[in-house]
Design a protein around this motif. Structure first.
Motif, PDB file in Angstrom:
ATOM      1  N   VAL A 100      21.343 -10.486  15.747  1.00 43.31           N
ATOM      2  CA  VAL A 100      21.206  -9.582  14.614  1.00 43.31           C
ATOM      3  C   VAL A 100      21.996  -8.302  14.885  1.00 43.31           C
ATOM      4  CG1 VAL A 100      19.602  -8.205  13.240  1.00 43.31           C
ATOM      5  CG2 VAL A 100      18.941 -10.497  14.006  1.00 43.31           C
ATOM      6  N   VAL A 101      22.801  -7.876  13.919  1.00 43.60           N
ATOM      7  CA  VAL A 101      23.586  -6.636  14.012  1.00 43.60           C
ATOM      8  C   VAL A 101      23.225  -5.766  12.812  1.00 43.60           C
ATOM      9  CG1 VAL A 101      25.883  -5.608  14.077  1.00 43.60           C
ATOM     10  CG2 VAL A 101      25.466  -7.800  15.212  1.00 43.60           C
ATOM     11  N   SER A 102      22.742  -4.560  13.084  1.00 50.77           N
ATOM     12  CA  SER A 102      22.377  -3.641  12.007  1.00 50.77           C
ATOM     13  C   SER A 102      23.572  -2.758  11.656  1.00 50.77           C
ATOM     14  CB  SER A 102      21.175  -2.785  12.416  1.00 50.77           C
ATOM     15  OG  SER A 102      21.452  -2.059  13.602  1.00 50.77           O
ATOM     16  N   VAL A 103      23.847  -2.662  10.358  1.00 47.65           N
ATOM     17  CA  VAL A 103      24.976  -1.873   9.857  1.00 47.65           C
ATOM     18  C   VAL A 103      24.457  -0.942   8.770  1.00 47.65           C
ATOM     19  CG1 VAL A 103      27.298  -1.911   8.859  1.00 47.65           C
ATOM     20  CG2 VAL A 103      26.514  -3.826  10.291  1.00 47.65           C
ATOM     21  N   ALA A 104      24.758   0.351   8.892  1.00 55.63           N
ATOM     22  CA  ALA A 104      24.405   1.330   7.870  1.00 55.63           C
ATOM     23  C   ALA A 104      25.683   1.897   7.271  1.00 55.63           C
ATOM     24  CB  ALA A 104      23.555   2.455   8.458  1.00 55.63           C
ATOM     25  N   ALA A 105      25.613   2.307   6.004  1.00 48.55           N
ATOM     26  CA  ALA A 105      26.792   2.862   5.336  1.00 48.55           C
ATOM     27  C   ALA A 105      26.354   3.794   4.219  1.00 48.55           C
ATOM     28  CB  ALA A 105      27.668   1.753   4.774  1.00 48.55           C
ATOM     29  N   ARG A 156      24.025  10.887  14.213  1.00 44.83           N
ATOM     30  CA  ARG A 156      22.636  10.660  14.623  1.00 44.83           C
ATOM     31  C   ARG A 156      22.135   9.285  14.225  1.00 44.83           C
ATOM     32  NH1 ARG A 156      20.780  16.381  12.050  1.00 44.83           N
ATOM     33  NH2 ARG A 156      22.093  17.721  13.343  1.00 44.83           N
ATOM     34  N   LEU A 157      22.716   8.714  13.181  1.00 39.26           N
ATOM     35  CA  LEU A 157      22.292   7.382  12.745  1.00 39.26           C
ATOM     36  C   LEU A 157      22.608   6.316  13.777  1.00 39.26           C
ATOM     37  CD1 LEU A 157      23.376   7.421   8.974  1.00 39.26           C
ATOM     38  CD2 LEU A 157      21.083   7.762   9.920  1.00 39.26           C
ATOM     39  N   THR A 158      23.538   6.591  14.704  1.00 36.08           N
ATOM     40  CA  THR A 158      23.877   5.585  15.720  1.00 36.08           C
ATOM     41  C   THR A 158      22.721   5.341  16.680  1.00 36.08           C
ATOM     42  OG1 THR A 158      24.887   7.258  17.186  1.00 36.08           O
ATOM     43  CG2 THR A 158      26.337   6.135  15.608  1.00 36.08           C
ATOM     44  N   ARG A 159      21.697   6.186  16.658  1.00 34.32           N
ATOM     45  CA  ARG A 159      20.496   5.914  17.455  1.00 34.32           C
ATOM     46  C   ARG A 159      19.713   4.728  16.888  1.00 34.32           C
ATOM     47  NH1 ARG A 159      20.069  11.710  17.022  1.00 34.32           N
ATOM     48  NH2 ARG A 159      20.421  12.726  19.033  1.00 34.32           N
ATOM     49  N   HIS A 160      19.835   4.524  15.580  1.00 37.43           N
ATOM     50  CA  HIS A 160      18.987   3.550  14.893  1.00 37.43           C
ATOM     51  C   HIS A 160      19.730   2.286  14.466  1.00 37.43           C
ATOM     52  CE1 HIS A 160      16.219   6.899  14.802  1.00 37.43           C
ATOM     53  NE2 HIS A 160      17.078   7.616  14.104  1.00 37.43           N
ATOM     54  N   TYR A 161      21.062   2.344  14.377  1.00 40.37           N
ATOM     55  CA  TYR A 161      21.841   1.205  13.907  1.00 40.37           C
ATOM     56  C   TYR A 161      22.948   0.886  14.911  1.00 40.37           C
ATOM     57  CZ  TYR A 161      19.625   2.597   9.502  1.00 40.37           C
ATOM     58  OH  TYR A 161      18.726   2.950   8.537  1.00 40.37           O
ATOM     59  N   ASP A 162      23.338  -0.392  14.945  1.00 41.83           N
ATOM     60  CA  ASP A 162      24.439  -0.791  15.832  1.00 41.83           C
ATOM     61  C   ASP A 162      25.756  -0.172  15.371  1.00 41.83           C
ATOM     62  OD1 ASP A 162      22.968  -2.561  17.588  1.00 41.83           O
ATOM     63  OD2 ASP A 162      22.856  -3.965  15.908  1.00 41.83           O
ATOM     64  N   LEU A 163      26.028  -0.214  14.063  1.00 40.93           N
ATOM     65  CA  LEU A 163      27.272   0.297  13.505  1.00 40.93           C
ATOM     66  C   LEU A 163      26.951   1.151  12.286  1.00 40.93           C
ATOM     67  CD1 LEU A 163      29.345  -3.027  13.614  1.00 40.93           C
ATOM     68  CD2 LEU A 163      29.521  -1.111  15.218  1.00 40.93           C
ATOM     69  N   HIS A 210      29.614   4.258  16.467  1.00 43.43           N
ATOM     70  CA  HIS A 210      28.645   3.493  17.251  1.00 43.43           C
ATOM     71  C   HIS A 210      28.520   4.095  18.636  1.00 43.43           C
ATOM     72  CE1 HIS A 210      31.833   1.522  19.645  1.00 43.43           C
ATOM     73  NE2 HIS A 210      32.510   1.475  18.520  1.00 43.43           N
ATOM     74  N   ARG A 211      27.442   3.817  19.292  1.00 42.91           N
ATOM     75  CA  ARG A 211      27.290   4.201  20.689  1.00 42.91           C
ATOM     76  C   ARG A 211      28.057   3.206  21.555  1.00 42.91           C
ATOM     77  NH1 ARG A 211      21.627   7.176  21.953  1.00 42.91           N
ATOM     78  NH2 ARG A 211      21.903   8.781  20.348  1.00 42.91           N
ATOM     79  N   PRO A 212      28.706   3.681  22.617  1.00 39.41           N
ATOM     80  CA  PRO A 212      29.579   2.786  23.399  1.00 39.41           C
ATOM     81  C   PRO A 212      28.885   1.526  23.888  1.00 39.41           C
ATOM     82  CG  PRO A 212      29.915   5.061  24.058  1.00 39.41           C
ATOM     83  CD  PRO A 212      28.741   5.065  23.127  1.00 39.41           C
ATOM     84  N   GLU A 213      27.621   1.625  24.282  1.00 33.48           N
ATOM     85  CA  GLU A 213      26.943   0.463  24.854  1.00 33.48           C
ATOM     86  C   GLU A 213      26.674  -0.631  23.822  1.00 33.48           C
ATOM     87  OE1 GLU A 213      23.696   3.543  23.905  1.00 33.48           O
ATOM     88  OE2 GLU A 213      25.754   3.513  24.665  1.00 33.48           O
ATOM     89  N   ARG A 214      26.703  -0.285  22.538  1.00 34.98           N
ATOM     90  CA  ARG A 214      26.400  -1.284  21.509  1.00 34.98           C
ATOM     91  C   ARG A 214      27.435  -2.411  21.490  1.00 34.98           C
ATOM     92  NH1 ARG A 214      21.433  -0.328  18.510  1.00 34.98           N
ATOM     93  NH2 ARG A 214      21.055   1.909  18.576  1.00 34.98           N
ATOM     94  N   VAL A 215      28.702  -2.071  21.736  1.00 34.27           N
ATOM     95  CA  VAL A 215      29.748  -3.087  21.635  1.00 34.27           C
ATOM     96  C   VAL A 215      29.823  -3.973  22.869  1.00 34.27           C
ATOM     97  CG1 VAL A 215      31.145  -1.834  19.972  1.00 34.27           C
ATOM     98  CG2 VAL A 215      31.500  -1.431  22.395  1.00 34.27           C
ATOM     99  N   ALA A 216      28.910  -3.783  23.814  1.00 35.95           N
ATOM    100  CA  ALA A 216      28.810  -4.751  24.909  1.00 35.95           C
ATOM    101  C   ALA A 216      28.340  -6.100  24.383  1.00 35.95           C
ATOM    102  CB  ALA A 216      27.846  -4.244  25.988  1.00 35.95           C
TER     103      ALA A 216
END
Length: 313
Positions: free
Chosen positions: A92-97, A135-142, A272-278
């Motif tokens: 599952v990948v969460s995306v906000a826009a 700040r939204l990158t705390r809650h969503y992957d992208l 995104h936060r760097p660790e998310r793209v691992a």
């Protein structure tokens, strides 16, 4: 106690000497002794004792060494679980826009990621002020975010991948006299009622630039953030507005005209936060977003428009 200390104790019980443990773990005997001393500090009973020249485990030490097997097994399972999570292609990948970004990109993502083994998308709309996107990158992957061309860069706490550098055009009713012109100037539109966004949101600074270029204050008649609603109000004769050229949904009764004399463009980026793209699944969605950006940009067919490739920082 930590994993390395427990492993040293377990090896001592199995191999029978500090020297043998040092050879097995490819460290010095003094390093082995230091780990044993550190472990002993956290245990209220002796873990080792001397048997002649050999250092052996006490009953308590042997009990802890046996428990260390369970600890290592649990850690190995945890590592395996993490490896599976990171490599899982259909995670599952969460995306906000923001709203117009969601309307432009979400359908394209869903169509591109339908096949077996594709990531499972969890889509969210977030209508926030420009400074709140990181700040939204705390809650969503992208997080698909936008900022004006001349606005400060995103903070280093978030990694940004550029999708679009999108022109902002003046939206007019299709039957308005100015709609017949191929391009407009701030003076052309300064005397008309305007529809703009709320304070703190992107686009507002460009409205202020139009006012400065025209040398007069604009008449702000309405404040509406949702671009589809803006288009309806423009079509109904409620005023003119700045609208993005590619991501805003076309309206049959509204035309867009380029605005000369004002730097009217915005960046549309993925944060995104760097660790998310691992995670393999997040990488797949990020690649799909870059591909979707090409499709969004091609809708306008604008040779002047400056797109953005995969620009990272």
């Amino acid at each position: 106690m930590d994993e390395r200390q427990l492993r040293v104790l377990r090896e001592l019980g199995e191999l029978g000497s500090v020297t043998a443990v040092a050879e097995a773990m490819r460290v010095t005997p003094s390093a082995v002794s230091q780990q044993l001393r550190l472990l002993q500090r956290s245990i209220p009973v002796p873990l080792t004792e001397r048997d002649g020249r050999r250092l052996v485990l006490t009953a308590a030490g042997q009990a802890l060494a046996d428990a260390a097997i369970g600890v290592e097994t649990a850690l190995a399972r945890a590592r395996h679980t993490i490896d599976e999570f990171v490599d899982e292609p259909d995670g599952v990948v969460s995306v906000a826009a923001f709203h117009s970004g969601a309307a432009a990109f979400f359908p394209l993502l869903l169509r591109r990621l339908q096949g077996p083994g594709s990531p499972r998308l969890s889509l969210h709309d977030e209508d926030v002020a420009q400074d709140d996107f990181p700040r939204l990158t705390r809650h969503y992957d992208l997080v698909i975010a936008h900022r004006l061309d001349h606005a400060p860069a995103w903070p280093r706490t978030a990694t940004a991948t550029a999708l679009l550098r999108e022109p902002l055009d003046v939206a007019l009713p299709a039957d308005h006299p100015l709609a017949a012109r191929p391009r407009l100037t701030p003076r052309d539109v300064a005397g008309l009622p305007w529809i703009t966004v709320h304070d703190g949101f992107p686009l507002l600074a460009t409205i202020e630039a139009v006012s400065a270029a025209a040398g007069r204050r604009l008449d702000i008649a309405h404040r509406i953030n949702e671009m589809s609603v803006v288009a309806e109000v423009v079509a109904a004769g409620g005023g003119v507005a700045l609208m993005p050229r590619w991501t805003a949904r076309p309206h049959p009764a509204v035309v867009l005209r380029p605005l000369d004399g004002v730097h009217a463009r915005r960046h549309v980026d993925v944060l995104h936060r760097p660790e998310r793209v691992a995670r393999r699944a997040v990488q797949t969605v990020l690649t799909a977003l870059s591909s979707a950006a090409e499709a969004v940009r091609s809708r306008g067919g604008d040779a002047e428009a400056e797109g953005a490739g995969a620009e990272h920082r």
